[in-house]
Write an enzyme that holds these catalytic residues in place. Sequence first.
Site, mmCIF file in Angstrom:
data_model
loop_
_atom_site.group_PDB
_atom_site.id
_atom_site.type_symbol
_atom_site.label_atom_id
_atom_site.label_comp_id
_atom_site.label_asym_id
_atom_site.label_seq_id
_atom_site.Cartn_x
_atom_site.Cartn_y
_atom_site.Cartn_z
ATOM 1 N N THR A 85 -0.886 5.873 2.692
ATOM 2 C CA THR A 85 -1.889 5.036 2.854
ATOM 3 C C THR A 85 -1.885 4.244 4.096
ATOM 4 O OG1 THR A 85 -2.670 4.772 0.569
ATOM 5 C CG2 THR A 85 -3.644 3.163 2.011
ATOM 6 N N ILE A 114 0.845 -1.190 -0.254
ATOM 7 C CA ILE A 114 0.010 -0.175 -0.036
ATOM 8 C C ILE A 114 0.911 1.312 -0.055
ATOM 9 C CG2 ILE A 114 -1.997 -0.994 0.943
ATOM 10 C CD1 ILE A 114 -1.355 -0.158 3.771
ATOM 11 N N ASP A 115 0.414 2.158 -0.633
ATOM 12 C CA ASP A 115 1.157 3.546 -0.640
ATOM 13 C C ASP A 115 1.808 3.926 0.513
ATOM 14 O OD1 ASP A 115 0.925 3.619 -3.560
ATOM 15 O OD2 ASP A 115 -0.934 4.884 -3.216
ATOM 16 N N LYS A 116 2.803 4.787 0.739
ATOM 17 C CA LYS A 116 3.474 5.148 1.902
ATOM 18 C C LYS A 116 2.349 6.104 2.715
ATOM 19 C CE LYS A 116 6.610 8.990 2.991
ATOM 20 N NZ LYS A 116 7.689 10.157 2.474
ATOM 21 N N ARG A 174 -7.007 5.610 -5.736
ATOM 22 C CA ARG A 174 -6.803 6.967 -6.034
ATOM 23 C C ARG A 174 -7.026 7.640 -7.487
ATOM 24 N NH1 ARG A 174 -0.542 7.312 -3.786
ATOM 25 N NH2 ARG A 174 -1.195 9.739 -4.060
#
Length: 305
Positions: free
Chosen positions: A141, A137-139, A238
């Site tokens: 998130t 998962i993104d930084k 996103r």
Amino acid sequence: MEHIEVNIEEEHQSERIDKVIASVDPGWSRSQVQNWVKEGNVTVNGKQIKTNYKVSTGDVVSITIPDPSPLDVVPEEMDLDIVYEDHDVLVVNKPRGMVVHPAAGNYTGTLVNGLMAHCKDLSGINGVLRPGIVHRIDKDTTGLLMVAKNDMAHESLVNQLKAKTTKRKYKAIVHGMMPHDRGTIDAPIGRDKSDRQKMTVTDENSRDAVTHFNVLERFDGFTLVECQLETGRTHQIRVHMKYIGFPLAGDPKYGPKKTLDIKGQALHAGVLGFQHPRRDTYIEFEAPLPKDMEALLDKLRRKMG
């Protein structure tokens, strides 16, 4: 080493070789490709070329992807929020601002550094920089990630992701008051040609992407939605939310500049479910919203009241 061959189609006529190769895989940067060309790992019709070579229709490009250079990932003691752990798998609740695994410019302070201090047995399938990491998962998130502690578990979890049998539900605060209660976004995602750091909905060099969503709560100018991933493309929620006109609050990459006061996109991976690799029983976990998202929702509710 991995070897890949690409046949140049008419649409790429006269494009630079580094641009063409970088478009093959979203994970490849042009600077990385240029290094491959300089090191002789790229040939066109059997001959070595320079980085400014312009391709022609019918060219056969051969790419040899070198093995990653060995790097020591240093274990770092961290106060990780471990939701579940046994001999095969581990589920962790990742905080906002933490990168999942080391990469260029980020070799310390990542989740992997913390995991290596927490437990010595992580699967080696993804190599030295991403031990145990099955998905990301993104930084900025927050939320749940499954981690494999051995290769058997890793293969099982990856196969479940491919078969779309895992459950991954996210909560997001988006701009706009969404009129429909639920829906499905089925739109392919690929690298944005105008900005290599972004993904976009496109038919070129893209992969299928499907997101299901339903509205949980509406506010003045914002909506709380739950999104369930059918596929797991980079920045999928996103990109898809921006595509339908409801970009995530706080998203510095895909959202508007005027937004809610939160450091990063208001996106939380709240539910994660999968078949246990060894016991073959379904297990599911839930993580509450982070405090900053809860605070935003309280503010939005007060404004409505």
